[in-house]
Design a protein around this motif. Structure first.
Motif, PDB file in Angstrom:
ATOM      1  N   ILE A 235       0.813  -1.223  -0.228  1.00  0.00           N
ATOM      2  CA  ILE A 235       0.001  -0.235  -0.116  1.00  0.00           C
ATOM      3  C   ILE A 235       0.877   1.096   0.173  1.00  0.00           C
ATOM      4  O   ILE A 235       0.383   2.536  -1.162  1.00  0.00           O
ATOM      5  CB  ILE A 235      -1.297   0.044   0.895  1.00  0.00           C
ATOM      6  N   SER A 242      -3.874   0.215  -3.663  1.00  0.00           N
ATOM      7  CA  SER A 242      -4.858   0.930  -2.173  1.00  0.00           C
ATOM      8  C   SER A 242      -6.230   0.211  -3.055  1.00  0.00           C
ATOM      9  O   SER A 242      -6.921  -0.548  -2.286  1.00  0.00           O
ATOM     10  CB  SER A 242      -5.262   1.887  -2.030  1.00  0.00           C
ATOM     11  N   LEU A 246      -8.374  -3.234  -1.664  1.00  0.00           N
ATOM     12  CA  LEU A 246      -8.962  -3.138  -0.009  1.00  0.00           C
ATOM     13  C   LEU A 246     -10.046  -4.139  -1.327  1.00  0.00           C
ATOM     14  O   LEU A 246     -10.934  -4.528  -0.118  1.00  0.00           O
ATOM     15  CB  LEU A 246      -9.757  -1.616  -0.126  1.00  0.00           C
ATOM     16  N   PHE A 272      -6.013   1.195   5.579  1.00  0.00           N
ATOM     17  CA  PHE A 272      -6.419   2.498   4.215  1.00  0.00           C
ATOM     18  C   PHE A 272      -7.742   3.449   4.483  1.00  0.00           C
ATOM     19  O   PHE A 272      -8.187   3.561   5.656  1.00  0.00           O
ATOM     20  CB  PHE A 272      -7.922   1.291   3.046  1.00  0.00           C
TER      21      PHE A 272
END
Length: 333
Positions: A235, A242, A246, A272
């Motif tokens: 990340i 990202s 996710l 995140f």
């Protein structure tokens, strides 16, 4: 009855190169039917896994050879391994999916799946296999050559195709890495294809050549692999990943089958910095449906943090259901 387990089952069968079986499960739903008999582990119950398939596929599934049925059942047991607190699946049954359920819109979160190519020396096969397993448990699609190539395939072409289609190239850099003829070639192809590269530097091995310009994750071979830290490093190294990372994590979070997995995955969700409304709503739908999440104190604490940060993105009806869930205690958050 829903299709979340079916979605996972289809992905597992695809990993096993059994697209012929996975295709028979499309448009199917599933349900875990618990008996009144206790299982072999603490707080487990003997259960059946019911697959409700459209009429045409139902008969095809019923007529499968026993060895193919066993492959499906073994894949189900990867979703529901025999463990404390889980249903103990001992039987798989096929049933006809009634038309009213078939036509009903299914709210399964799809998102994007991130692909990872793990490059390693055969001397480090055990380490690579453990890395693959942990990454897959977080919802990523992982390719390692010696496990994922069908013996009848042109293996060089298979490796090349997977290198070109991968998102992340992850070389396991031990003292054995540079000795292997293929690892350097794989690294050169990944560099030439401009793939995101995350070297795993084991026991102080320093990335060399093309790989020397990339920040490595450092791993001591005597310590367990901490895949969550590796994902955090990805990340930070490539924010472009990202959102798809996710997406992958959300799917694995929804399928958390133990308190520990619910806790570690919810902790990783907090790493995140941005989420879409669709992602937030799927997270909280999963929270409501999975007791491993809302009953576990550690995961529940993380859910409170997520709720505090993203509650404004929740659909009105879902927000009401979340607030009404007593175990979550979110009304005062």
């Amino acid at each position: 009855m829903d299709n979340k387990d079916i979605t996972t089952l289809i992905e597992i069968l695809k990993h096993k190169r059994r697209e012929d079986l996975s295709s028979l499960l499309k448009e199917s739903l599933s349900e875990v039917e618990q008996s009144t008999q206790y299982g072999s582990r603490w707080n487990s119950v003997i259960s059946s896994f019911l697959i409700f398939a459209p009429l045409d596929n139902y008969y095809k599934l019923k007529d499968l050879e026993e060895k193919d049925k066993k492959i499906i059942l073994d894949s189900i047991l990867e979703i529901y391994p025999i463990a404390d607190g889980l249903p103990e699946i001992t039987l798989m049954e096929f049933r006809i999916l009634r038309e009213e359920y078939r036509n009903k819109e299914l709210a399964t979160y799809v998102g994007r799946t991130v692909r990872v190519f793990v490059s390693y020396s055969t001397e480090d096969k055990k380490f690579a296999g453990e890395l693959k397993q942990q990454l897959e448990e977080l919802g990523l699609e992982v390719f390692i050559a010696h496990e994922d190539i069908n013996p009848s395939s042109d293996w060089q072409e298979t490796i090349l195709n997977n290198l070109k289609s991968t998102d992340i190239f992850m070389p396991v850099m031990t003292k054995n890495f540079h000795v292997s003829f293929w690892t350097d070639q794989e690294s050169g192809i990944a560099f030439g294809e401009e793939k995101f590269i995350m070297p795993i530097a084991v026991d102080g091995v320093v990335p060399y050549g093309f790989l020397g310009k990339f920040q490595a994750y450092r791993q001591n071979s005597e310590n367990p692999i901490n895949v969550c830290e590796i994902i955090e490093a990805v990340i930070k190294g490539s924010p472009d990943f990202s959102s798809p990372l996710l997406d992958s994590l959300i799917k694995s979070f929804a399928n958390s089958h133990t308190y520990d997995s619910a806790g570690s995955r919810s902790t990783l969700l907090l790493k995140f910095t941005e989420m879409t409304a669709e992602q937030v709503n799927e997270i909280f739908r999963s929270v409501l449906q999975n007791g491993q999440i809302y009953e576990y104190r550690s995961a529940n604490k993380n859910i409170k943090e997520l709720f505090k940060k993203y509650k404004q993105l929740l659909d009105e009806k879902l927000l009401e259901r979340v607030l009404d869930k007593e175990e979550l205690s979110l009304k005062d958050v």
